[in-house]
Design a protein around this motif. Sequence first.
Motif, mmCIF file in Angstrom:
data_model
loop_
_atom_site.group_PDB
_atom_site.id
_atom_site.type_symbol
_atom_site.label_atom_id
_atom_site.label_comp_id
_atom_site.label_asym_id
_atom_site.label_seq_id
_atom_site.Cartn_x
_atom_site.Cartn_y
_atom_site.Cartn_z
ATOM 1 N N ALA A 153 12.582 -3.290 -2.227
ATOM 2 C CA ALA A 153 12.927 -4.688 -1.953
ATOM 3 C C ALA A 153 13.907 -4.785 -0.786
ATOM 4 O O ALA A 153 13.820 -5.712 0.036
ATOM 5 C CB ALA A 153 13.533 -5.335 -3.203
ATOM 6 N N TRP A 154 14.840 -3.826 -0.699
ATOM 7 C CA TRP A 154 15.786 -3.785 0.410
ATOM 8 C C TRP A 154 15.063 -3.513 1.719
ATOM 9 O O TRP A 154 15.366 -4.129 2.751
ATOM 10 C CB TRP A 154 16.850 -2.732 0.141
ATOM 11 N N GLN A 155 14.112 -2.581 1.685
ATOM 12 C CA GLN A 155 13.319 -2.303 2.881
ATOM 13 C C GLN A 155 12.527 -3.539 3.314
ATOM 14 O O GLN A 155 12.404 -3.819 4.512
ATOM 15 C CB GLN A 155 12.355 -1.136 2.607
ATOM 16 N N THR A 156 12.032 -4.271 2.356
ATOM 17 C CA THR A 156 11.306 -5.511 2.660
ATOM 18 C C THR A 156 12.252 -6.553 3.249
ATOM 19 O O THR A 156 11.907 -7.263 4.205
ATOM 20 C CB THR A 156 10.633 -6.065 1.391
ATOM 21 N N TYR A 157 13.458 -6.639 2.700
ATOM 22 C CA TYR A 157 14.452 -7.592 3.194
ATOM 23 C C TYR A 157 14.812 -7.301 4.648
ATOM 24 O O TYR A 157 15.014 -8.216 5.454
ATOM 25 C CB TYR A 157 15.697 -7.530 2.315
ATOM 26 N N ARG A 158 14.858 -6.031 5.004
ATOM 27 C CA ARG A 158 15.240 -5.636 6.361
ATOM 28 C C ARG A 158 14.071 -5.743 7.350
ATOM 29 O O ARG A 158 14.267 -5.574 8.554
ATOM 30 C CB ARG A 158 15.753 -4.202 6.357
ATOM 31 N N MET A 159 12.901 -6.034 6.865
ATOM 32 C CA MET A 159 11.719 -6.108 7.717
ATOM 33 C C MET A 159 11.863 -7.252 8.721
ATOM 34 O O MET A 159 12.371 -8.321 8.393
ATOM 35 C CB MET A 159 10.488 -6.345 6.825
ATOM 36 N N ALA A 160 11.411 -7.044 9.921
ATOM 37 C CA ALA A 160 11.545 -8.056 10.970
ATOM 38 C C ALA A 160 10.523 -9.170 10.794
ATOM 39 O O ALA A 160 9.408 -8.952 10.299
ATOM 40 C CB ALA A 160 11.358 -7.408 12.344
ATOM 41 N N ASP A 161 10.912 -10.378 11.171
ATOM 42 C CA ASP A 161 9.976 -11.503 11.177
ATOM 43 C C ASP A 161 8.804 -11.186 12.099
ATOM 44 O O ASP A 161 8.977 -10.608 13.171
ATOM 45 C CB ASP A 161 10.660 -12.780 11.671
ATOM 46 N N GLY A 162 7.616 -11.581 11.668
ATOM 47 C CA GLY A 162 6.444 -11.386 12.499
ATOM 48 C C GLY A 162 5.887 -9.974 12.478
ATOM 49 O O GLY A 162 5.003 -9.640 13.269
ATOM 50 N N ASP A 163 6.401 -9.130 11.590
ATOM 51 C CA ASP A 163 5.880 -7.763 11.471
ATOM 52 C C ASP A 163 4.455 -7.828 10.928
ATOM 53 O O ASP A 163 4.232 -8.111 9.755
ATOM 54 C CB ASP A 163 6.767 -6.955 10.528
ATOM 55 N N GLU A 164 3.492 -7.569 11.778
ATOM 56 C CA GLU A 164 2.093 -7.730 11.392
ATOM 57 C C GLU A 164 1.634 -6.669 10.392
ATOM 58 O O GLU A 164 0.761 -6.924 9.560
ATOM 59 C CB GLU A 164 1.187 -7.692 12.636
ATOM 60 N N LYS A 165 2.218 -5.480 10.444
ATOM 61 C CA LYS A 165 1.796 -4.417 9.521
ATOM 62 C C LYS A 165 2.283 -4.665 8.095
ATOM 63 O O LYS A 165 1.619 -4.296 7.136
ATOM 64 C CB LYS A 165 2.296 -3.065 10.024
ATOM 65 N N MET A 166 3.454 -5.262 7.957
ATOM 66 C CA MET A 166 3.991 -5.622 6.646
ATOM 67 C C MET A 166 4.029 -4.430 5.679
ATOM 68 O O MET A 166 3.851 -4.600 4.463
ATOM 69 C CB MET A 166 3.164 -6.744 6.012
ATOM 70 N N LEU A 167 4.256 -3.239 6.181
ATOM 71 C CA LEU A 167 4.194 -2.063 5.318
ATOM 72 C C LEU A 167 5.208 -2.076 4.174
ATOM 73 O O LEU A 167 4.856 -1.733 3.038
ATOM 74 C CB LEU A 167 4.364 -0.793 6.163
ATOM 75 N N PRO A 168 6.483 -2.472 4.403
ATOM 76 C CA PRO A 168 7.412 -2.516 3.274
ATOM 77 C C PRO A 168 6.954 -3.478 2.171
ATOM 78 O O PRO A 168 7.064 -3.156 0.979
ATOM 79 C CB PRO A 168 8.722 -2.994 3.918
ATOM 80 N N ALA A 169 6.448 -4.644 2.550
ATOM 81 C CA ALA A 169 5.978 -5.608 1.553
ATOM 82 C C ALA A 169 4.777 -5.062 0.797
ATOM 83 O O ALA A 169 4.653 -5.251 -0.423
ATOM 84 C CB ALA A 169 5.625 -6.934 2.227
ATOM 85 N N LYS A 170 3.889 -4.378 1.499
ATOM 86 C CA LYS A 170 2.716 -3.792 0.842
ATOM 87 C C LYS A 170 3.130 -2.691 -0.129
ATOM 88 O O LYS A 170 2.569 -2.571 -1.228
ATOM 89 C CB LYS A 170 1.745 -3.249 1.891
ATOM 90 N N ARG A 171 4.107 -1.898 0.273
ATOM 91 C CA ARG A 171 4.581 -0.842 -0.627
ATOM 92 C C ARG A 171 5.229 -1.442 -1.872
ATOM 93 O O ARG A 171 5.019 -0.956 -2.988
ATOM 94 C CB ARG A 171 5.584 0.065 0.101
ATOM 95 N N LEU A 172 6.023 -2.483 -1.683
ATOM 96 C CA LEU A 172 6.674 -3.133 -2.812
ATOM 97 C C LEU A 172 5.634 -3.732 -3.757
ATOM 98 O O LEU A 172 5.741 -3.595 -4.978
ATOM 99 C CB LEU A 172 7.630 -4.223 -2.327
ATOM 100 N N PHE A 173 4.632 -4.392 -3.203
ATOM 101 C CA PHE A 173 3.584 -4.985 -4.029
ATOM 102 C C PHE A 173 2.878 -3.913 -4.858
ATOM 103 O O PHE A 173 2.692 -4.071 -6.074
ATOM 104 C CB PHE A 173 2.577 -5.720 -3.153
ATOM 105 N N GLY A 174 2.499 -2.817 -4.215
ATOM 106 C CA GLY A 174 1.812 -1.754 -4.935
ATOM 107 C C GLY A 174 2.679 -1.123 -6.012
ATOM 108 O O GLY A 174 2.238 -0.916 -7.147
#
Length: 316
Positions: A267-288
Amino acid sequence: MSAVDITELDVSGDRSGISLAEPGDFFALLKPRVMSLVVLTAITGLVLAPGPINPALAFIAILSIALGAGASGALNMWYDADIDAVMGRTATRPVPAGRIAPETALAFGLAMSLLSVCMLGLALNWFAAAFLAFTIFFYAVVYTMVLKRWTPQNIVIGGAAGAFPPMIGWACVTGGVSMESAILFLIIFLWTPPHFWALAMFKMKDYAAAGVPMLPNVAGETATRFQIFVYSLILVPVGFLPFAMGFAGPVYGIASVLLGAYFVYLAWQTYRMADGDEKMLPAKRLFGFSIAYLFSLFGILLVEGLVARLTTAGGL
């Protein structure tokens, strides 16, 4: 196009009037992946509840709850056929794909609702049956028909429907609810926002096309990432409560800490993710990982509960 408008279409895909539906399409209407989580959490509530229960009645209870969850899924697919049709991950569902007519999905969902509630009431108790009926209503009407298309807090409020099954399982044994069953409810309730908002982060285009006011589309990515992190910080200590309150064992206690720490890290990695990040890898990892997190916690609770029941006098 509204859910009513779509019923006027020839969705069968076959002008001869012969339905294209196969048994697998009706099974898909039940949302089997969602049902698997409902079944796991309901069994956990049933096993952890104090008091004996006949194995045959336990089977009927879980079958009834599973059918109720399936009925909710079918009613959701009936009403949401218009928005499902324009979203990539849902366009192949039986109704928007034209394999099952909307009115068929509606009738199927209503019949399953009635069957599940009556079966649970007649076999177990009417408090649990009424709770199941309320859960179906909450998901199909309050969440699907109202909240989902009206407020970006749809997942927060509507998530209660997915959090009720362990309380229903508990009620099947005791005829009521308790603090312990409320804790099981809270774990799922607090897990739902970070889980679904992580999904919504990398499905923003789909939700925008469907006109669904998910939080990233309405409040923006920064606000969504912040709320994901806050909910995660609240979830993890609540996830430890079953051990702290004495109705879970040390294996659960250790697992909840380790899994929770990694949940917060993602969740912290997702929070630090930049706006407009098209890959969204932290969010995808959190979801999984969020899926594995919840299944693991309830799986351990279930195993510990079964061991405790089988080692006590009289077994189940």
